[in-house]
Motif scaffolding. Structure first.
Motif, PDB file in Angstrom:
ATOM      1  N   ASP A  20      -1.155  13.448 -10.095  1.00 54.29           N
ATOM      2  CA  ASP A  20      -1.376  12.941 -11.467  1.00 54.29           C
ATOM      3  C   ASP A  20      -2.764  12.326 -11.647  1.00 54.29           C
ATOM      4  N   SER A  21      -3.261  11.605 -10.646  1.00 55.67           N
ATOM      5  CA  SER A  21      -4.484  10.814 -10.843  1.00 55.67           C
ATOM      6  C   SER A  21      -5.699  11.307 -10.067  1.00 55.67           C
ATOM      7  N   SER A  22      -5.483  11.860  -8.863  1.00 54.08           N
ATOM      8  CA  SER A  22      -6.641  12.215  -8.027  1.00 54.08           C
ATOM      9  C   SER A  22      -7.124  13.643  -8.278  1.00 54.08           C
ATOM     10  N   LEU A  23      -6.196  14.568  -8.505  1.00 53.59           N
ATOM     11  CA  LEU A  23      -6.632  15.950  -8.768  1.00 53.59           C
ATOM     12  C   LEU A  23      -7.573  16.057  -9.972  1.00 53.59           C
ATOM     13  N   PRO A  24      -7.324  15.306 -11.056  1.00 57.94           N
ATOM     14  CA  PRO A  24      -8.271  15.380 -12.184  1.00 57.94           C
ATOM     15  C   PRO A  24      -9.703  14.981 -11.804  1.00 57.94           C
ATOM     16  N   THR A  76       7.433   6.044   0.263  1.00 59.70           N
ATOM     17  CA  THR A  76       6.056   5.818  -0.227  1.00 59.70           C
ATOM     18  C   THR A  76       5.248   7.115  -0.204  1.00 59.70           C
ATOM     19  N   ILE A  77       5.494   7.949   0.796  1.00 58.66           N
ATOM     20  CA  ILE A  77       4.747   9.216   0.886  1.00 58.66           C
ATOM     21  C   ILE A  77       4.968  10.040  -0.387  1.00 58.66           C
ATOM     22  N   ARG A  78       6.223  10.093  -0.846  1.00 53.64           N
ATOM     23  CA  ARG A  78       6.515  10.890  -2.071  1.00 53.64           C
ATOM     24  C   ARG A  78       5.784  10.301  -3.277  1.00 53.64           C
ATOM     25  N   LYS A  79       5.709   8.952  -3.344  1.00 55.13           N
ATOM     26  CA  LYS A  79       4.965   8.316  -4.450  1.00 55.13           C
ATOM     27  C   LYS A  79       3.486   8.662  -4.352  1.00 55.13           C
ATOM     28  N   ARG A  80       2.946   8.649  -3.126  1.00 51.68           N
ATOM     29  CA  ARG A  80       1.512   8.941  -2.939  1.00 51.68           C
ATOM     30  C   ARG A  80       1.195  10.388  -3.340  1.00 51.68           C
ATOM     31  N   PHE A  81       2.118  11.306  -3.041  1.00 51.27           N
ATOM     32  CA  PHE A  81       1.899  12.704  -3.457  1.00 51.27           C
ATOM     33  C   PHE A  81       1.827  12.794  -4.986  1.00 51.27           C
ATOM     34  N   LYS A  82       2.721  12.056  -5.662  1.00 54.40           N
ATOM     35  CA  LYS A  82       2.736  12.122  -7.134  1.00 54.40           C
ATOM     36  C   LYS A  82       1.442  11.525  -7.703  1.00 54.40           C
ATOM     37  N   VAL A  83       1.021  10.401  -7.117  1.00 49.72           N
ATOM     38  CA  VAL A  83      -0.231   9.773  -7.567  1.00 49.72           C
ATOM     39  C   VAL A  83      -1.405  10.724  -7.329  1.00 49.72           C
ATOM     40  N   PHE A  84      -1.375  11.425  -6.201  1.00 50.66           N
ATOM     41  CA  PHE A  84      -2.471  12.363  -5.915  1.00 50.66           C
ATOM     42  C   PHE A  84      -2.540  13.446  -6.999  1.00 50.66           C
ATOM     43  N   ILE A 133      -0.418  -1.017  -1.889  1.00 51.33           N
ATOM     44  CA  ILE A 133      -0.469   0.054  -0.874  1.00 51.33           C
ATOM     45  C   ILE A 133       0.945   0.428  -0.420  1.00 51.33           C
ATOM     46  N   LYS A 134       1.776  -0.576  -0.219  1.00 52.87           N
ATOM     47  CA  LYS A 134       3.152  -0.309   0.218  1.00 52.87           C
ATOM     48  C   LYS A 134       3.905   0.517  -0.826  1.00 52.87           C
ATOM     49  N   ASN A 135       3.480   0.354  -2.074  1.00 53.71           N
ATOM     50  CA  ASN A 135       4.116   1.064  -3.190  1.00 53.71           C
ATOM     51  C   ASN A 135       3.441   2.383  -3.531  1.00 53.71           C
ATOM     52  N   GLY A 136       2.374   2.702  -2.805  1.00 51.39           N
ATOM     53  CA  GLY A 136       1.666   3.963  -3.058  1.00 51.39           C
ATOM     54  C   GLY A 136       0.811   3.941  -4.307  1.00 51.39           C
ATOM     55  N   GLN A 137       0.518   2.733  -4.810  1.00 46.30           N
ATOM     56  CA  GLN A 137      -0.274   2.633  -6.049  1.00 46.30           C
ATOM     57  C   GLN A 137      -1.767   2.517  -5.763  1.00 46.30           C
ATOM     58  N   ILE A 138      -2.556   2.805  -6.782  1.00 48.94           N
ATOM     59  CA  ILE A 138      -4.015   2.695  -6.645  1.00 48.94           C
ATOM     60  C   ILE A 138      -4.462   1.305  -7.090  1.00 48.94           C
ATOM     61  N   VAL A 139      -5.195   0.666  -6.226  1.00 55.15           N
ATOM     62  CA  VAL A 139      -5.681  -0.703  -6.439  1.00 55.15           C
ATOM     63  C   VAL A 139      -6.761  -0.688  -7.539  1.00 55.15           C
ATOM     64  N   PHE A 164     -11.955   8.070  -1.876  1.00 49.36           N
ATOM     65  CA  PHE A 164     -12.491   7.469  -3.096  1.00 49.36           C
ATOM     66  C   PHE A 164     -13.454   8.467  -3.729  1.00 49.36           C
ATOM     67  N   PRO A 165     -13.448   8.637  -5.074  1.00 46.66           N
ATOM     68  CA  PRO A 165     -12.605   7.980  -6.073  1.00 46.66           C
ATOM     69  C   PRO A 165     -11.219   8.629  -6.165  1.00 46.66           C
ATOM     70  N   ARG A 166     -10.236   7.794  -6.376  1.00 47.98           N
ATOM     71  CA  ARG A 166      -8.833   8.227  -6.361  1.00 47.98           C
ATOM     72  C   ARG A 166      -8.293   8.483  -7.769  1.00 47.98           C
ATOM     73  N   ASN A 167      -8.985   7.964  -8.771  1.00 45.69           N
ATOM     74  CA  ASN A 167      -8.571   8.216 -10.161  1.00 45.69           C
ATOM     75  C   ASN A 167      -9.809   8.126 -11.065  1.00 45.69           C
ATOM     76  N   GLU A 168      -9.610   8.401 -12.336  1.00 47.99           N
ATOM     77  CA  GLU A 168     -10.743   8.421 -13.262  1.00 47.99           C
ATOM     78  C   GLU A 168     -11.398   7.048 -13.380  1.00 47.99           C
ATOM     79  N   GLU A 169     -10.580   6.002 -13.311  1.00 50.93           N
ATOM     80  CA  GLU A 169     -11.139   4.644 -13.400  1.00 50.93           C
ATOM     81  C   GLU A 169     -12.060   4.378 -12.206  1.00 50.93           C
ATOM     82  N   ASN A 170     -11.610   4.759 -10.994  1.00 46.83           N
ATOM     83  CA  ASN A 170     -12.462   4.648  -9.793  1.00 46.83           C
ATOM     84  C   ASN A 170     -13.784   5.375 -10.015  1.00 46.83           C
TER      85      ASN A 170
END
Ligand SMILES: Nc1ncnc2c1ncn2[C@@H]1O[C@H](COP(=O)(O)OP(=O)(O)OP(=O)(O)O)[C@@H](O)[C@H]1O
Ligand SMILES: Nc1ccn([C@H]2C[C@H](O)[C@@H](COP(=O)(O)O)O2)c(=O)n1
Ligand SMILES: [Mg+2]
Length: 222
Positions: free
Chosen positions: A184-188, A174-182, A93-99, A125-131
């Motif tokens: 790359d991984s959540s929009l799909p 971390t906010i900038r990392k979370r935006f990138k994760v959103f 979470i501190k790193n903005g990654q998806i568990v 949730f779901p935050r990525n395709e795996e979720n």
């Protein structure tokens, strides 16, 4: 049909039957929702970090008493366990990654079971395709509606930097990392549900009350 239901203290005969069925062992590989069990009604609440998912969910809880499950809140609670898995969650979470999905889904599944209800707002949730794929295959649940709070990054960034709740991920790095994760991984995931006609896109760059008027209307139409 409405998803709204009043808060309830105990367990009804219907849910007791469903609980008994859910407790019976199912063949491996089958979703946990057995034939004849009460069908879950689920709204996924999605959007970028700081788009207002928690704020709008709280309003729906206040008005309709629906059960709100925030994946982020459940993971933050799990961090406090002091276990190695809790420490891993804290670091991610501190790193903005998806568990990993198995951790989040087991927390969600337990919270759904413990609630004794079958209508849920699932926030973040779901935050990525795996979720998404793991949740659908493990629980057999498909969302009835996906609320997508669409908000410009600069607005979300300003809100997060002003949130002041002591979260380890509300810092600019971390906010900038979370935006990138959103992106790359959540929009799909949102695009996936859009193709299934399940997404209601909401302009989240507005006053909280104005947004809620639209949210409650969508919720009541469900
Ligand atoms: N429409 C709005 N206008 C202005 N501020 C807002 C609005 N909605 C929420 N906020 C504020 O922005 C901050 C982030 O909101 P909230 O916690 O609801 O977002 P979130 O989508 O749940 O974020 P996260 O994904 O980080 O949990 C909070 O401080 C909240 O009070
Ligand atoms: N499905 C999820 C939801 C959340 N997390 C982690 C990673 C997020 O950055 C953090 C905070 O979530 P939020 O409160 O912003 O919804 O929690 C995750 O790994 N998987
Ligand atoms: Mg939130």
């Amino acid at each position: 049909m409405t998803i709204a239901e009043p808060p309830r203290a105990g367990c009804t005969a219907t849910t007791a039957v469903a609980d008994a069925k859910a407790a019976a062992p199912l063949p491996t590989g089958l979703p946990k929702v057995a034939e004849g069990a009460v069908k879950h009604k689920v709204v996924f609440v999605l959007g970028g970090p700081g788009s207002g998912k928690g704020t709008q969910s709280a309003r729906l809880v206040q008005e309709f008493g629906v059960v709100h499950l925030s994946a982020g809140d459940l993971l933050r609670e799990h961090m406090k366990s002091g276990s190695p898995e809790g420490q891993m969650v804290a670091d991610m979470i501190k790193n903005g990654q998806i568990v990993p999905s198995h951790v989040t889904i087991s927390l969600l599944q337990k919270a759904m079971d413990d609630s004794g209800k079958h209508k849920f707002l699932i926030d973040g949730f779901p935050r990525n395709e795996e979720n998404r794929a793991s949740f659908e295959s493990q629980t057999g649940i498909m969302p009835d509606l996906v609320l997508f709070f669409d908000c410009p990054e600069e607005v979300m960034e300003r809100r997060l930097l002003g949130r002041n709740e002591g979260r380890t991920d509300d810092n600019i790095e971390t906010i900038r990392k979370r935006f990138k994760v959103f992106i790359d991984s959540s929009l799909p995931v949102i695009q996936h549900y859009e193709a299934l006609g399940k997404v209601a896109r909401i302009n989240a760059d507005r006053d909280t009350e104005e947004i809620y008027k639209e949210v409650r209307r969508l919720f009541m139409e469900l």
